[in-house]
Design a protein around this motif. Structure first.
Motif, PDB file in Angstrom:
ATOM      1  N   ALA A 131     -12.366   1.820   2.792  1.00 30.14           N
ATOM      2  CA  ALA A 131     -11.324   1.099   3.513  1.00 30.14           C
ATOM      3  C   ALA A 131      -9.982   1.213   2.800  1.00 30.14           C
ATOM      4  CB  ALA A 131     -11.730  -0.373   3.666  1.00 30.14           C
ATOM      5  N   GLN A 132     -10.004   1.148   1.479  1.00 28.43           N
ATOM      6  CA  GLN A 132      -8.748   1.297   0.738  1.00 28.43           C
ATOM      7  C   GLN A 132      -8.177   2.704   0.894  1.00 28.43           C
ATOM      8  OE1 GLN A 132      -9.738   0.225  -3.281  1.00 28.43           O
ATOM      9  NE2 GLN A 132      -9.999  -1.980  -2.801  1.00 28.43           N
ATOM     10  N   MET A 133      -9.065   3.732   0.865  1.00 24.85           N
ATOM     11  CA  MET A 133      -8.589   5.118   1.036  1.00 24.85           C
ATOM     12  C   MET A 133      -8.022   5.335   2.422  1.00 24.85           C
ATOM     13  SD  MET A 133      -8.958   6.551  -1.846  1.00 24.85           S
ATOM     14  CE  MET A 133      -8.728   8.263  -1.396  1.00 24.85           C
ATOM     15  N   GLU A 134      -8.625   4.723   3.447  1.00 28.01           N
ATOM     16  CA  GLU A 134      -8.092   4.856   4.797  1.00 28.01           C
ATOM     17  C   GLU A 134      -6.700   4.243   4.902  1.00 28.01           C
ATOM     18  OE1 GLU A 134     -10.889   3.186   7.444  1.00 28.01           O
ATOM     19  OE2 GLU A 134     -12.238   4.922   7.426  1.00 28.01           O
ATOM     20  N   LEU A 135      -6.541   3.069   4.274  1.00 28.58           N
ATOM     21  CA  LEU A 135      -5.208   2.475   4.271  1.00 28.58           C
ATOM     22  C   LEU A 135      -4.213   3.380   3.549  1.00 28.58           C
ATOM     23  CD1 LEU A 135      -6.074  -1.290   3.524  1.00 28.58           C
ATOM     24  CD2 LEU A 135      -5.397  -0.270   5.716  1.00 28.58           C
ATOM     25  N   ARG A 136      -4.665   3.973   2.427  1.00 27.10           N
ATOM     26  CA  ARG A 136      -3.799   4.907   1.697  1.00 27.10           C
ATOM     27  C   ARG A 136      -3.457   6.115   2.545  1.00 27.10           C
ATOM     28  NH1 ARG A 136       0.271   5.474  -1.660  1.00 27.10           N
ATOM     29  NH2 ARG A 136       0.149   7.413  -2.904  1.00 27.10           N
ATOM     30  N   GLU A 137      -4.465   6.622   3.265  1.00 31.03           N
ATOM     31  CA  GLU A 137      -4.240   7.786   4.137  1.00 31.03           C
ATOM     32  C   GLU A 137      -3.235   7.453   5.238  1.00 31.03           C
ATOM     33  OE1 GLU A 137      -6.780  10.728   7.125  1.00 31.03           O
ATOM     34  OE2 GLU A 137      -7.761   9.100   6.022  1.00 31.03           O
ATOM     35  N   GLN A 138      -3.373   6.286   5.837  1.00 26.62           N
ATOM     36  CA  GLN A 138      -2.420   5.890   6.871  1.00 26.62           C
ATOM     37  C   GLN A 138      -1.007   5.781   6.303  1.00 26.62           C
ATOM     38  OE1 GLN A 138      -3.886   2.282   8.582  1.00 26.62           O
ATOM     39  NE2 GLN A 138      -5.719   3.249   9.501  1.00 26.62           N
ATOM     40  N   SER A 139      -0.902   5.256   5.080  1.00 27.31           N
ATOM     41  CA  SER A 139       0.416   5.158   4.460  1.00 27.31           C
ATOM     42  C   SER A 139       1.022   6.529   4.206  1.00 27.31           C
ATOM     43  CB  SER A 139       0.301   4.376   3.145  1.00 27.31           C
ATOM     44  OG  SER A 139       1.552   4.329   2.485  1.00 27.31           O
ATOM     45  N   LEU A 140       0.178   7.473   3.729  1.00 26.16           N
ATOM     46  CA  LEU A 140       0.677   8.832   3.478  1.00 26.16           C
ATOM     47  C   LEU A 140       1.067   9.534   4.764  1.00 26.16           C
ATOM     48  CD1 LEU A 140      -1.831   9.965   0.693  1.00 26.16           C
ATOM     49  CD2 LEU A 140       0.559   9.288   0.409  1.00 26.16           C
ATOM     50  N   ARG A 141       0.269   9.310   5.822  1.00 26.17           N
ATOM     51  CA  ARG A 141       0.621   9.928   7.109  1.00 26.17           C
ATOM     52  C   ARG A 141       1.945   9.373   7.623  1.00 26.17           C
ATOM     53  NH1 ARG A 141      -3.303  12.782   9.792  1.00 26.17           N
ATOM     54  NH2 ARG A 141      -5.409  12.679   8.876  1.00 26.17           N
ATOM     55  N   ALA A 142       2.149   8.066   7.403  1.00 25.28           N
ATOM     56  CA  ALA A 142       3.431   7.504   7.828  1.00 25.28           C
ATOM     57  C   ALA A 142       4.587   8.108   7.039  1.00 25.28           C
ATOM     58  CB  ALA A 142       3.400   5.991   7.659  1.00 25.28           C
ATOM     59  N   GLN A 143       4.379   8.308   5.732  1.00 22.44           N
ATOM     60  CA  GLN A 143       5.434   8.938   4.928  1.00 22.44           C
ATOM     61  C   GLN A 143       5.674  10.386   5.350  1.00 22.44           C
ATOM     62  OE1 GLN A 143       4.387   8.474   0.815  1.00 22.44           O
ATOM     63  NE2 GLN A 143       4.350   6.196   0.922  1.00 22.44           N
ATOM     64  N   LEU A 144       4.571  11.092   5.659  1.00 19.68           N
ATOM     65  CA  LEU A 144       4.705  12.471   6.113  1.00 19.68           C
ATOM     66  C   LEU A 144       5.463  12.557   7.427  1.00 19.68           C
ATOM     67  CD1 LEU A 144       4.037  15.455   5.751  1.00 19.68           C
ATOM     68  CD2 LEU A 144       1.842  15.025   6.885  1.00 19.68           C
ATOM     69  N   ALA A 145       5.195  11.601   8.322  1.00 20.28           N
ATOM     70  CA  ALA A 145       5.921  11.610   9.595  1.00 20.28           C
ATOM     71  C   ALA A 145       7.407  11.351   9.373  1.00 20.28           C
ATOM     72  CB  ALA A 145       5.333  10.563  10.521  1.00 20.28           C
TER      73      ALA A 145
END
Length: 395
Positions: free
Chosen positions: A243-257
Motif C-alpha cells: 500500500a505504501q509503494m502504491e501511494l509512492r507510485e501514484q505520487s511519482l506518476r503525478a510528478q511525471l505528469a
C-alpha cells in the motif's frame, strides 16, 4: 344509744356520743338515694339484688335503684347486703375516717375528698361515722347533690366529646381504608415493576453470557487461524508495504505528469506491455511464447483486470481471472485452477484460504505457479517473463 334490734328508726345524730358506726338502715331516708346512686354502680347493684332474691331481676335500672332505696329504710336482706357491699368496697376510706375524733375533723376529711374528686367512699365513711352530726349530714348531701350535677354536666360533655371522637374515628377509618387500598395498589405495582426489572436483568445476564461465549469462540477461532497461517504477520506487513509503494507510485506518476506538461514530450517509444520480450540472459536469450496457454490470474485489483487481459492475450494466451475469494465464490476456484496451464497468484490481494488452496493445488498437480507480491503491471510482466523463461529452459 340506739339499739338496731329495738327500733328501725335512726336516732338523732346530734345526741349520739357512741363510737359505733351507723348502719345503712340507721341513716336518714334522704341519704339513701345519693348513697345508693353514688356508692354502688348500676351493674354491681343489679348483681347484688339478683343474688339476694335468688333470681334474675327483669326491672330496669331505675326501678332497681328505687326499690333498693326503699329497702334500705328498714333492716331487710337487701339493706344488709348493701351494708356489707359498701363496707367491703370502701374499707380504705373507712380506715382513713376512723382517725377523726370530732365532727370538724370528719368535715375536713369530707371537704378534702370533694376537692380531690373521691366522693363515693368518703360519702359512705362520713355518713356512718359516729361523730357525723345532722348538720354535717345535710352538708354532705348538698355537696353530693352538686357533685352529681357537675358529674352530669361532665358526663354530657364527655358524651359530646365521645360522639365527636366516634365521628372522627369513623372518618379516620375511612381515610385509613382508602390509604391502605392505595398502599396495596402501589405495593402491587412496585412488585410487578420489580418482577419486570428482574426479568430484564435475567435476560441481560443471559445475553451477556451468550456474548462472552461467542467472544471466547471467536478468540479460539482466531488463535486457530493464526496457528494455521504462521506467516500472517509477515503478509500483513507486506500488504502494508504494498500500500505504501502504491501511494509512492501514484505520487511519482503525478510528478511525471507535471514534468510532461512542463516540456514537449519526446517521440513515444514502443510500450513494454504491447510487445513483451524476455530480457535476454547472458547465455541464451529467448522470446516470450505462451501461445495456446490458459493463464489464470488469481487476485489483483479490479480496475487492473482489463489491462491484465489485454497483456496476456497479446502474448497468445487465454486469460482467466478469479478474485481470490473476496467476491467470487471460493468453490469456483478449484474449477478455474484445473482449467489453467499457468497460474499467476498475486499474494497481496487474495484471502488466506485462497492462497493456501492455490499453493496446494499447484503442488499436487505439478502445475506452474508464479507468486507476485505487488499487484502492479510491472509485477505481472515479470511473472510472465519468469514463466516464459522456465518454458524455454524446459525445452
Amino acid at each position: 344509744m340506739c339499739d338496731k334490734h329495738a327500733s328501725t328508726q335512726p336516732c338523732p345524730a346530734d345526741t349520739r356520743q357512741s363510737s359505733r358506726r351507723r348502719r345503712v338502715w340507721e341513716l336518714s331516708h334522704a341519704c339513701h338515694c345519693p348513697l345508693i346512686g353514688v356508692g354502688l354502680p348500676l351493674n354491681g347493684l343489679r348483681k347484688l339484688v339478683e343474688k339476694v332474691t335468688g333470681g334474675r331481676v327483669l326491672h330496669d335500672d331505675y326501678d332497681i335503684h328505687v326499690g333498693t332505696v326503699s329497702e334500705c329504710a328498714l333492716r331487710t336482706p337487701v339493706a344488709e347486703a348493701v351494708q356489707k357491699e359498701l363496707e367491703r368496697r370502701y374499707v380504705q376510706h373507712i380506715q382513713r375516717f376512723r382517725a377523726a375524733r370530732t365532727a370538724e375533723q370528719v368535715e375536713a376529711l369530707w371537704t378534702a375528698a370533694v376537692t380531690a374528686g373521691d366522693v363515693a367512699g368518703a360519702f359512705w365513711a362520713g355518713l356512718t361515722h359516729p361523730r357525723c352530726t345532722v348538720s354535717l349530714e345535710e352538708k354532705m348531701c348538698r355537696d353530693i347533690h352538686m357533685v352529681q350535677h357537675q358529674a352530669g354536666a361532665c358526663a354530657r360533655a364527655d358524651i359530646n366529646k365521645f360522639n365527636a371522637v366516634v365521628r372522627d374515628n369513623a372518618r379516620l377509618e375511612r381515610e385509613t381504608t382508602r390509604l391502605q387500598e392505595r398502599c396495596n395498589a402501589l405495593t402491587q405495582e412496585k412488585q410487578l415493576e420489580s418482577e419486570r426489572q428482574d426479568a430484564l436483568l435475567m435476560s441481560a445476564r443471559t445475553a451477556l453470557i451468550a456474548k462472552d461465549a461467542e467472544v471466547a469462540q471467536l478468540r479460539a477461532e482466531l488463535a486457530r487461524l493464526q496457528a494455521a497461517v504462521p506467516e500472517l504477520d509477515t503478509r500483513e506487513r507486506l500488504a502494508e508495504r504494498v500500500a505504501q509503494m502504491e501511494l509512492r507510485e501514484q505520487s511519482l506518476r503525478a510528478q511525471l505528469a507535471e514534468l510532461k506538461t512542463a516540456r514537449p514530450a519526446p517521440a513515444p517509444a514502443p510500450a513494454a506491455a504491447a510487445v513483451i520480450e524476455i530480457v535476454p540472459e547472458p547465455v541464451s536469450p529467448a522470446p516470450v511464447r505462451l501461445e495456446n496457454r490458459a493463464v489464470l490470474c488469481v487476485g489483483g485489483r479490479s480496475s487492473s483486470i482489463p489491462v491484465y487481459r489485454t497483456m496476456i492475450e497479446r502474448v497468445g494466451a487465454q486469460f482467466a481471472h478469479h478474485d481470490g475469494g473476496l467476491e467470487d465464490s471460493s468453490s469456483q476456484l478449484d474449477a478455474s485452477l484445473a482449467a489453467a496451464d499457468l497460474v499467476i497468484c498475486q499474494t497481496g490481494c487474495i484471502s488466506h484460504s485462497a492462497y493456501w488452496r492455490v499453493k496446494d493445488h499447484c503442488k499436487r498437480h505439478g502445475k506452474r505457479c508464479v507468486f507476485v507480491d505487488n499487484p502492479s503491471m510491472s509485477s505481472l510482466v515479470r511473472g510472465l517473463q519468469e514463466a516464459a523463461t522456465e518454458d524455454h529452459l524446459s525445452e
